[in-house]
Structure formats: C-alpha cells, structure tokens
Design a protein around this motif. Structure first.
Motif, mmCIF file in Angstrom:
data_model
loop_
_atom_site.group_PDB
_atom_site.id
_atom_site.type_symbol
_atom_site.label_atom_id
_atom_site.label_comp_id
_atom_site.label_asym_id
_atom_site.label_seq_id
_atom_site.Cartn_x
_atom_site.Cartn_y
_atom_site.Cartn_z
ATOM 1 N N GLU A 98 83.453 -34.409 0.785
ATOM 2 C CA GLU A 98 82.382 -35.392 0.602
ATOM 3 C C GLU A 98 81.013 -34.703 0.604
ATOM 4 O O GLU A 98 80.130 -35.055 -0.173
ATOM 5 N N ALA A 99 80.841 -33.715 1.471
ATOM 6 C CA ALA A 99 79.574 -32.982 1.519
ATOM 7 C C ALA A 99 79.331 -32.226 0.214
ATOM 8 O O ALA A 99 78.200 -32.202 -0.296
ATOM 9 N N VAL A 100 80.384 -31.638 -0.338
ATOM 10 C CA VAL A 100 80.244 -30.908 -1.598
ATOM 11 C C VAL A 100 79.858 -31.871 -2.724
ATOM 12 O O VAL A 100 78.981 -31.576 -3.542
ATOM 13 N N ILE A 101 80.483 -33.045 -2.749
ATOM 14 C CA ILE A 101 80.153 -34.032 -3.776
ATOM 15 C C ILE A 101 78.711 -34.504 -3.642
ATOM 16 O O ILE A 101 77.977 -34.614 -4.628
ATOM 17 N N ARG A 102 78.281 -34.776 -2.412
ATOM 18 C CA ARG A 102 76.904 -35.253 -2.200
ATOM 19 C C ARG A 102 75.878 -34.180 -2.571
ATOM 20 O O ARG A 102 74.832 -34.492 -3.120
ATOM 21 N N LYS A 103 76.190 -32.934 -2.284
ATOM 22 C CA LYS A 103 75.282 -31.848 -2.661
ATOM 23 C C LYS A 103 75.197 -31.736 -4.178
ATOM 24 O O LYS A 103 74.114 -31.543 -4.745
ATOM 25 N N GLY A 104 76.330 -31.890 -4.852
ATOM 26 C CA GLY A 104 76.329 -31.858 -6.311
ATOM 27 C C GLY A 104 75.527 -32.995 -6.907
ATOM 28 O O GLY A 104 74.798 -32.805 -7.887
ATOM 29 N N LEU A 105 75.647 -34.187 -6.328
ATOM 30 C CA LEU A 105 74.852 -35.321 -6.805
ATOM 31 C C LEU A 105 73.364 -35.079 -6.605
ATOM 32 O O LEU A 105 72.540 -35.436 -7.456
ATOM 33 N N GLU A 106 73.024 -34.469 -5.478
ATOM 34 C CA GLU A 106 71.605 -34.173 -5.222
ATOM 35 C C GLU A 106 71.063 -33.200 -6.263
ATOM 36 O O GLU A 106 69.950 -33.386 -6.776
ATOM 37 N N GLU A 107 71.841 -32.189 -6.591
ATOM 38 C CA GLU A 107 71.407 -31.231 -7.610
ATOM 39 C C GLU A 107 71.300 -31.897 -8.977
ATOM 40 O O GLU A 107 70.374 -31.616 -9.743
ATOM 41 N N LEU A 108 72.230 -32.800 -9.287
ATOM 42 C CA LEU A 108 72.182 -33.510 -10.558
ATOM 43 C C LEU A 108 70.930 -34.378 -10.662
ATOM 44 O O LEU A 108 70.279 -34.431 -11.708
ATOM 45 N N ILE A 109 70.591 -35.043 -9.565
ATOM 46 C CA ILE A 109 69.386 -35.878 -9.557
ATOM 47 C C ILE A 109 68.143 -35.025 -9.768
ATOM 48 O O ILE A 109 67.251 -35.386 -10.548
ATOM 49 N N LYS A 110 68.082 -33.873 -9.090
ATOM 50 C CA LYS A 110 66.916 -32.995 -9.246
ATOM 51 C C LYS A 110 66.777 -32.511 -10.686
ATOM 52 O O LYS A 110 65.685 -32.507 -11.258
ATOM 53 N N ARG A 111 67.890 -32.094 -11.280
ATOM 54 C CA ARG A 111 67.829 -31.593 -12.661
ATOM 55 C C ARG A 111 67.483 -32.701 -13.642
ATOM 56 O O ARG A 111 66.793 -32.468 -14.630
ATOM 57 N N THR A 112 67.985 -33.905 -13.392
ATOM 58 C CA THR A 112 67.680 -35.041 -14.261
ATOM 59 C C THR A 112 66.202 -35.391 -14.181
ATOM 60 O O THR A 112 65.565 -35.680 -15.205
ATOM 61 N N GLU A 113 65.640 -35.368 -12.977
ATOM 62 C CA GLU A 113 64.218 -35.666 -12.825
ATOM 63 C C GLU A 113 63.364 -34.621 -13.512
ATOM 64 O O GLU A 113 62.345 -34.939 -14.129
ATOM 65 N N LEU A 114 63.780 -33.355 -13.432
ATOM 66 C CA LEU A 114 63.036 -32.302 -14.119
ATOM 67 C C LEU A 114 63.119 -32.472 -15.631
ATOM 68 O O LEU A 114 62.130 -32.285 -16.341
ATOM 69 N N ALA A 115 64.310 -32.827 -16.128
ATOM 70 C CA ALA A 115 64.475 -32.987 -17.576
ATOM 71 C C ALA A 115 63.708 -34.201 -18.083
ATOM 72 O O ALA A 115 63.088 -34.155 -19.153
ATOM 73 N N SER A 116 63.733 -35.294 -17.331
ATOM 74 C CA SER A 116 63.012 -36.483 -17.787
ATOM 75 C C SER A 116 61.501 -36.288 -17.655
ATOM 76 O O SER A 116 60.738 -36.860 -18.413
ATOM 77 N N GLY A 117 61.075 -35.464 -16.723
ATOM 78 C CA GLY A 117 59.654 -35.170 -16.575
ATOM 79 C C GLY A 117 59.142 -34.292 -17.695
ATOM 80 O O GLY A 117 57.986 -34.358 -18.080
ATOM 81 N N ALA A 118 60.047 -33.483 -18.265
ATOM 82 C CA ALA A 118 59.652 -32.611 -19.368
ATOM 83 C C ALA A 118 59.677 -33.341 -20.708
ATOM 84 O O ALA A 118 59.316 -32.764 -21.721
ATOM 85 N N GLY A 119 60.143 -34.573 -20.724
ATOM 86 C CA GLY A 119 60.135 -35.348 -21.957
ATOM 87 C C GLY A 119 61.474 -35.422 -22.656
ATOM 88 O O GLY A 119 61.631 -36.169 -23.592
ATOM 89 N N GLY A 120 62.457 -34.679 -22.219
ATOM 90 C CA GLY A 120 63.767 -34.712 -22.879
ATOM 91 C C GLY A 120 64.833 -35.260 -21.950
ATOM 92 O O GLY A 120 64.691 -35.282 -20.740
ATOM 93 N N GLY A 121 65.878 -35.746 -22.517
ATOM 94 C CA GLY A 121 66.993 -36.240 -21.727
ATOM 95 C C GLY A 121 66.843 -37.707 -21.363
ATOM 96 O O GLY A 121 65.798 -38.315 -21.534
ATOM 97 N N LEU A 122 67.925 -38.265 -20.846
ATOM 98 C CA LEU A 122 67.923 -39.668 -20.446
ATOM 99 C C LEU A 122 67.606 -39.792 -18.964
ATOM 100 O O LEU A 122 68.188 -39.087 -18.151
ATOM 101 N N PRO A 123 66.711 -40.683 -18.596
ATOM 102 C CA PRO A 123 66.453 -40.884 -17.161
ATOM 103 C C PRO A 123 67.607 -41.657 -16.529
ATOM 104 O O PRO A 123 67.987 -42.726 -16.999
ATOM 105 N N LEU A 124 68.187 -41.106 -15.496
ATOM 106 C CA LEU A 124 69.304 -41.755 -14.807
ATOM 107 C C LEU A 124 68.788 -42.345 -13.502
ATOM 108 O O LEU A 124 68.811 -41.703 -12.464
ATOM 109 N N LYS A 125 68.322 -43.562 -13.562
ATOM 110 C CA LYS A 125 67.813 -44.232 -12.369
ATOM 111 C C LYS A 125 68.930 -44.858 -11.548
ATOM 112 O O LYS A 125 68.697 -45.387 -10.483
#
Length: 94
Positions: free
Chosen positions: A28-55
């Motif tokens: 469960e800890a590994v999954i939660r850490k992976g989700l946290e990294e995914l959220i960070k990368r998604t926020e960076l990509a949506s901030g740069a103008g590309g990609g879909l924002p996953l709210k």
C-alpha cells in the motif's frame, strides 16, 4: 506442558498473521508513493501547457508511515515464526 503448546501455537500463528499484514501495508505504501509521484508529474505537465489535468486523483496520504509500519510487521512476523520453530514443527521433548 499444555501451556508450552499453547504458547508455541500462539507465537507461530501470530507470526503467520503478521507477515502478510506487513506485506500488504508495504505494498500500500508503494502504491501511495507512486500515486504521489504521478500527481506531481501531472501537475508539472499541466503547468507547462501540455497534457491532461487529472483533478480526480486525490492526495495519497502518509505513505512513509504505512511503509514503516509494514516493515515492522514483516520483521516481527518473520521473527516470531523463526523463534517458534514453525519450520521444524512443534519442538519435541529431548
């Protein structure tokens, strides 16, 4: 003699239960850490103008403490199983 058998049985069964519980918490800890990294990368990509924002993704929570507790339970389970001699069976009289 009956007290020793009960004590041995409880140690062995507690070890058998703690090991998979620790593995589940660690997973469960590994999954939660992976989700946290995914959220960070998604926020960076949506901030740069590309990609879909996953709210829809929520903050995963305290993955560090899940992992720490999982490792403690894994070690306790293995230790109890080894101490009880579960691999050899009930210790017979010498």
């Amino acid at each position: 003699m009956a007290v020793n058998k009960i004590r041995w049985y409880l140690k062995a069964q507690l070890g058998v239960l703690l090991l998979p519980a620790g593995l589940c918490l660690f997973g469960e800890a590994v999954i939660r850490k992976g989700l946290e990294e995914l959220i960070k990368r998604t926020e960076l990509a949506s901030g740069a103008g590309g990609g879909l924002p996953l709210k829809l993704l929520q903050a995963p929570g305290p993955w560090f403490w899940y992992g720490t507790l999982g490792l403690i339970l894994i070690n306790a389970g293995v230790g109890l199983m080894v101490e009880s001699g579960l691999l050899r069976g009930y210790p017979r009289r010498s």
